[in-house]
Design a protein around this motif. Sequence first.
Motif, mmCIF file in Angstrom:
data_model
loop_
_atom_site.group_PDB
_atom_site.id
_atom_site.type_symbol
_atom_site.label_atom_id
_atom_site.label_comp_id
_atom_site.label_asym_id
_atom_site.label_seq_id
_atom_site.Cartn_x
_atom_site.Cartn_y
_atom_site.Cartn_z
ATOM 1 N N VAL A 92 -39.517 -21.295 -11.825
ATOM 2 C CA VAL A 92 -39.783 -20.195 -12.753
ATOM 3 C C VAL A 92 -41.289 -19.951 -12.786
ATOM 4 O O VAL A 92 -42.063 -20.834 -13.178
ATOM 5 N N MET A 93 -41.682 -18.774 -12.367
ATOM 6 C CA MET A 93 -43.115 -18.436 -12.343
ATOM 7 C C MET A 93 -43.472 -17.671 -13.615
ATOM 8 O O MET A 93 -43.505 -16.445 -13.647
ATOM 9 N N ALA A 94 -43.757 -18.448 -14.681
ATOM 10 C CA ALA A 94 -44.153 -17.828 -15.944
ATOM 11 C C ALA A 94 -45.667 -17.670 -16.044
ATOM 12 O O ALA A 94 -46.157 -17.027 -16.971
ATOM 13 N N ALA A 95 -46.403 -18.270 -15.118
ATOM 14 C CA ALA A 95 -47.868 -18.181 -15.175
ATOM 15 C C ALA A 95 -48.356 -16.780 -14.830
ATOM 16 O O ALA A 95 -47.730 -16.073 -14.037
ATOM 17 N N ALA A 96 -49.463 -16.411 -15.447
ATOM 18 C CA ALA A 96 -50.171 -15.193 -15.069
ATOM 19 C C ALA A 96 -51.159 -15.574 -13.974
ATOM 20 O O ALA A 96 -52.144 -16.279 -14.230
ATOM 21 N N ALA B 115 -38.319 -2.486 -9.135
ATOM 22 C CA ALA B 115 -39.025 -2.456 -7.848
ATOM 23 C C ALA B 115 -39.645 -3.819 -7.558
ATOM 24 O O ALA B 115 -39.615 -4.311 -6.430
ATOM 25 N N LYS B 116 -40.182 -4.456 -8.600
ATOM 26 C CA LYS B 116 -40.820 -5.771 -8.434
ATOM 27 C C LYS B 116 -39.786 -6.839 -8.091
ATOM 28 O O LYS B 116 -40.031 -7.695 -7.242
ATOM 29 N N LEU B 117 -38.646 -6.796 -8.744
ATOM 30 C CA LEU B 117 -37.557 -7.754 -8.459
ATOM 31 C C LEU B 117 -37.176 -7.688 -6.977
ATOM 32 O O LEU B 117 -37.048 -8.710 -6.299
ATOM 33 N N ARG C 249 -38.973 -6.343 -4.486
ATOM 34 C CA ARG C 249 -40.115 -6.643 -3.618
ATOM 35 C C ARG C 249 -40.329 -8.150 -3.489
ATOM 36 O O ARG C 249 -40.668 -8.649 -2.429
ATOM 37 N N LYS C 250 -40.136 -8.868 -4.575
ATOM 38 C CA LYS C 250 -40.434 -10.305 -4.582
ATOM 39 C C LYS C 250 -39.230 -11.150 -4.157
ATOM 40 O O LYS C 250 -39.377 -12.350 -3.959
ATOM 41 N N GLY C 251 -38.067 -10.541 -4.063
ATOM 42 C CA GLY C 251 -36.895 -11.294 -3.622
ATOM 43 C C GLY C 251 -36.479 -12.394 -4.572
ATOM 44 O O GLY C 251 -35.986 -13.443 -4.145
HETATM 45 N N1 CTP Z 1 -47.193 -13.914 -9.128
HETATM 46 C C1 CTP Z 1 -47.386 -14.868 -8.152
HETATM 47 N N2 CTP Z 1 -48.527 -14.851 -7.379
HETATM 48 C C2 CTP Z 1 -49.450 -13.884 -7.553
HETATM 49 C C3 CTP Z 1 -49.247 -12.881 -8.537
HETATM 50 C C4 CTP Z 1 -48.108 -12.933 -9.309
HETATM 51 O O1 CTP Z 1 -46.542 -15.744 -7.983
HETATM 52 N N3 CTP Z 1 -50.532 -13.881 -6.798
HETATM 53 C C5 CTP Z 1 -45.960 -13.953 -9.923
HETATM 54 C C6 CTP Z 1 -46.196 -14.104 -11.419
HETATM 55 O O2 CTP Z 1 -46.233 -15.491 -11.785
HETATM 56 C C7 CTP Z 1 -44.982 -13.407 -12.008
HETATM 57 C C8 CTP Z 1 -44.657 -12.338 -10.978
HETATM 58 O O3 CTP Z 1 -45.301 -12.720 -9.774
HETATM 59 O O4 CTP Z 1 -43.886 -14.269 -12.093
HETATM 60 C C9 CTP Z 1 -45.040 -10.955 -11.335
HETATM 61 O O5 CTP Z 1 -46.413 -10.889 -11.575
HETATM 62 P P1 CTP Z 1 -47.082 -9.465 -11.767
HETATM 63 O O6 CTP Z 1 -48.546 -9.633 -11.987
HETATM 64 O O7 CTP Z 1 -46.300 -8.710 -12.780
HETATM 65 O O8 CTP Z 1 -46.776 -8.808 -10.339
HETATM 66 P P2 CTP Z 1 -47.713 -8.320 -9.174
HETATM 67 O O9 CTP Z 1 -46.895 -8.393 -7.936
HETATM 68 O O10 CTP Z 1 -48.993 -9.075 -9.163
HETATM 69 O O11 CTP Z 1 -47.933 -6.785 -9.480
HETATM 70 P P3 CTP Z 1 -48.995 -6.019 -10.411
HETATM 71 O O12 CTP Z 1 -49.913 -7.034 -11.047
HETATM 72 O O13 CTP Z 1 -49.695 -5.094 -9.483
HETATM 73 O O14 CTP Z 1 -48.141 -5.281 -11.425
#
Ligand code: CTP
Length: 277
Positions: free
Chosen positions: A96-100, A216-218, A220-222
């Motif tokens: 679970v990637m809850a980190a920013a 779209a993010k779901l 894109r990130k698979g």
């Molecule tokens: N995430 C990650 N690695 C990164 C950036 C984000 O693993 N370099 C992960 C975050 O932990 C989160 C998810 O991706 O679970 C979405 O992060 P988000 O910032 O919303 O997505 P981005 O793809 O970075 O898109 P944007 O910031 O342009 O909206």
Amino acid sequence: TVMAGRPRDLEGRKVVISAGGTREALDPVRFLGNRSSGLQGYALARTALARGAEVTLVAANVSLPDPAGAKLVRVESALELRDAVLAAAADADVVVMAAAVADFRPAVRHDSKIKKHSGAPEPIELVKNPDILAELGERRRAARQAAGLDPAPGPGVPTGPGAVSGSGAASDSGASAGSDRSPGSGVSSGGAPPPYPSVIVGFAAETDDVLANGQAKLARKGCDLLVVNQVGEGLAFGTPDNAATVLVAGGSPVEVPRGPKEDLADIVWSLVTARLA
Ligand code: CTP
Ligand code: CA
């Protein structure tokens, strides 16, 4: 919050949770950072422990009490967080990637404190950080496709030399194939195929077009689940409450009304266990 009374439905499962926000150093005393407190990630860790999971908590710059029973790995930058998450993910069932995670880092980390000199400041050049969540999704997609489990192969996917031993989606730790082609990746160039988790969960904080951006993010990130937070109006950052929509790959979105971050965490774990089954 009462931790008793939960199902032990994560017993025997290894979960990795990233929490907090990364800091990208400019020099020994300064960094680029973000406002993530780590509260949601820590709530996920406590609830997973209460449900019987073995928890590795990768914490980026969090000042909260350690959840009893979790293996805590402290990191600072996105690159450190990537190393810690990918190492722990090697034998995990769930990540679970809850980190920013910072999208960018300064191209140069100065060894000495930057001085103001006189006149105009130097611009800060940034470079892109690796996308850890996308990397996990890509590993799994490549492995499943090489195993013949994915009927819709994407373009340019390697069918590498790694033999695939996984028999399905449920317990595939260690089963993977192909090479790690992720940009910025420093691991497994031609060696053992990278392993991947069964269930991958992302978080996203969106301010506009929340659902459309989230879907779209779901894709894109698979990932399997994407928890889309509504930010603003006193929600999310640093507050005990959250309101969110959990987007489910191949399923209907789940609305989570405003409430404690533990409630959202429990809903995430219930959706995760349904996918592990
Ligand atoms: N995430 C990650 N690695 C990164 C950036 C984000 O693993 N370099 C992960 C975050 O932990 C989160 C998810 O991706 O679970 C979405 O992060 P988000 O910032 O919303 O997505 P981005 O793809 O970075 O898109 P944007 O910031 O342009 O909206
Ligand atoms: Ca981002």
